[in-house]
Design a protein around this motif. Structure first.
Motif, PDB file in Angstrom:
ATOM      1  N   UNK A  97       0.832  -1.182  -0.150  1.00 22.46           N
ATOM      2  CA  UNK A  97      -0.053   0.071   0.010  1.00 22.46           C
ATOM      3  C   UNK A  97       0.895   1.127   0.146  1.00 22.46           C
ATOM      4  N   UNK A  98       0.749   2.096  -0.993  1.00 21.81           N
ATOM      5  CA  UNK A  98       1.664   3.200  -1.297  1.00 21.81           C
ATOM      6  C   UNK A  98       0.625   4.528  -0.932  1.00 21.81           C
ATOM      7  N   UNK A  99       0.358   5.116   0.131  1.00 21.96           N
ATOM      8  CA  UNK A  99      -0.666   6.381   0.111  1.00 21.96           C
ATOM      9  C   UNK A  99      -1.592   5.694   0.079  1.00 21.96           C
ATOM     10  N   UNK A 100      -2.706   6.201  -0.926  1.00 15.79           N
ATOM     11  CA  UNK A 100      -3.893   5.638  -1.267  1.00 15.79           C
ATOM     12  C   UNK A 100      -3.944   4.640  -2.180  1.00 15.79           C
ATOM     13  N   UNK A 101      -2.850   3.964  -2.865  1.00 17.61           N
ATOM     14  CA  UNK A 101      -2.891   3.111  -3.872  1.00 17.61           C
ATOM     15  C   UNK A 101      -2.579   1.784  -2.910  1.00 17.61           C
ATOM     16  N   UNK A 102      -3.544   0.831  -3.586  1.00 16.76           N
ATOM     17  CA  UNK A 102      -3.554  -0.673  -3.050  1.00 16.76           C
ATOM     18  C   UNK A 102      -3.008  -1.510  -4.205  1.00 16.76           C
ATOM     19  N   UNK A 103      -1.666  -2.138  -4.031  1.00 15.73           N
ATOM     20  CA  UNK A 103      -1.133  -3.052  -5.039  1.00 15.73           C
ATOM     21  C   UNK A 103      -1.539  -4.473  -4.688  1.00 15.73           C
ATOM     22  N   UNK A 104      -1.872  -5.349  -5.472  1.00 15.52           N
ATOM     23  CA  UNK A 104      -2.377  -6.676  -5.233  1.00 15.52           C
ATOM     24  C   UNK A 104      -1.919  -7.655  -6.289  1.00 15.52           C
ATOM     25  N   UNK A 105      -2.011  -8.989  -5.865  1.00 15.16           N
ATOM     26  CA  UNK A 105      -1.802  -9.957  -6.876  1.00 15.16           C
ATOM     27  C   UNK A 105      -3.035 -10.670  -6.894  1.00 15.16           C
ATOM     28  N   UNK A 106      -3.097 -11.219  -8.068  1.00 13.06           N
ATOM     29  CA  UNK A 106      -4.356 -12.099  -8.544  1.00 13.06           C
ATOM     30  C   UNK A 106      -4.024 -13.403  -9.059  1.00 13.06           C
ATOM     31  N   UNK A 107      -4.687 -14.355  -8.336  1.00 12.13           N
ATOM     32  CA  UNK A 107      -4.111 -15.748  -8.874  1.00 12.13           C
ATOM     33  C   UNK A 107      -5.632 -16.641  -8.879  1.00 12.13           C
ATOM     34  N   UNK A 108      -5.675 -17.275 -10.182  1.00 16.60           N
ATOM     35  CA  UNK A 108      -6.908 -17.902 -10.521  1.00 16.60           C
ATOM     36  C   UNK A 108      -6.516 -19.494 -10.019  1.00 16.60           C
ATOM     37  N   UNK A 109      -7.873 -20.186  -9.387  1.00 19.87           N
ATOM     38  CA  UNK A 109      -7.441 -21.637  -9.147  1.00 19.87           C
ATOM     39  C   UNK A 109      -7.081 -22.462 -10.190  1.00 19.87           C
ATOM     40  N   UNK A 110      -6.485 -23.686  -9.996  1.00 20.51           N
ATOM     41  CA  UNK A 110      -6.206 -24.610 -11.260  1.00 20.51           C
ATOM     42  C   UNK A 110      -7.384 -25.105 -11.588  1.00 20.51           C
ATOM     43  N   UNK A 111      -8.440 -25.276 -10.987  1.00 14.13           N
ATOM     44  CA  UNK A 111      -9.566 -26.174 -11.548  1.00 14.13           C
ATOM     45  C   UNK A 111     -10.803 -25.343 -11.308  1.00 14.13           C
ATOM     46  N   UNK A 112     -11.590 -25.839 -12.245  1.00 12.09           N
ATOM     47  CA  UNK A 112     -13.130 -24.927 -12.301  1.00 12.09           C
ATOM     48  C   UNK A 112     -14.034 -26.118 -11.691  1.00 12.09           C
ATOM     49  N   UNK A 113     -15.057 -25.386 -11.088  1.00 17.56           N
ATOM     50  CA  UNK A 113     -16.209 -26.089 -10.584  1.00 17.56           C
ATOM     51  C   UNK A 113     -17.212 -26.138 -11.802  1.00 17.56           C
ATOM     52  N   UNK A 114     -17.934 -27.357 -11.958  1.00 21.04           N
ATOM     53  CA  UNK A 114     -18.817 -27.341 -12.957  1.00 21.04           C
ATOM     54  C   UNK A 114     -19.943 -26.630 -12.614  1.00 21.04           C
ATOM     55  N   UNK A 115     -20.832 -26.305 -13.624  1.00 24.10           N
ATOM     56  CA  UNK A 115     -22.066 -25.708 -13.444  1.00 24.10           C
ATOM     57  C   UNK A 115     -23.172 -26.706 -12.648  1.00 24.10           C
ATOM     58  N   UNK A 116     -23.842 -25.911 -11.736  1.00 19.01           N
ATOM     59  CA  UNK A 116     -24.925 -26.898 -11.067  1.00 19.01           C
ATOM     60  C   UNK A 116     -25.924 -27.174 -12.038  1.00 19.01           C
ATOM     61  N   UNK A 117     -26.621 -28.420 -11.652  1.00 22.47           N
ATOM     62  CA  UNK A 117     -27.279 -28.986 -12.600  1.00 22.47           C
ATOM     63  C   UNK A 117     -28.652 -28.388 -12.259  1.00 22.47           C
TER      64      UNK A 117
END
Length: 117
Positions: A97-117
């Motif tokens: 965090x630099x003053x009013x600036x928020x820096x962040x990392x983004x990481x997607x999961x390795x596996x998706x969940x199927x759509x609900x039936x």
């Protein structure tokens, strides 16, 4: 049993995840106050934009359940939802965090969940 469409969507989501993991993805947002906090809507928009830029794909539908507090180490989980309803978790972690600036990392999961039936 997965349908061909569901399997294709999961592969597509997995490709987004792989792209985000291979290239790495981070964001930075200025929030303009003394106790920096990024609204869940702005966070979702930023994550969507960053994933799209990283993977050269259209912006995915991202939802984030809570605001992101600008404190190093703070994490939250967002959800990427494909057109068929399948989902992929996305982790967001504040790196600085630099003053009013928020820096962040983004990481997607390795596996998706199927759509609900």
């Amino acid at each position: 049993m997965h349908s061909a469409r569901s399997t294709a969507a999961i592969r597509s989501l997995s490709a987004v995840a792989a792209g985000a993991l291979l290239v790495g993805c981070s964001g930075s947002v200025s929030v303009g106050n003394s106790d920096p906090k990024l609204s869940s809507d702005k966070l979702a928009t930023t994550v969507s934009e960053k994933l799209a830029a990283t993977t050269n794909q259209p912006e995915p539908d991202i939802t984030c359940p809570e605001d992101l507090t600008g404190k190093v180490g703070t994490t939250t989980r967002c959800t990427l939802t494909a057109n068929d309803g399948s989902t992929l978790g996305v982790s967001v972690k504040v790196t600085s965090v630099e003053g009013d600036q928020i820096n962040f990392d983004i990481k997607a999961d390795d596996t998706a969940s199927p759509a609900p039936n």
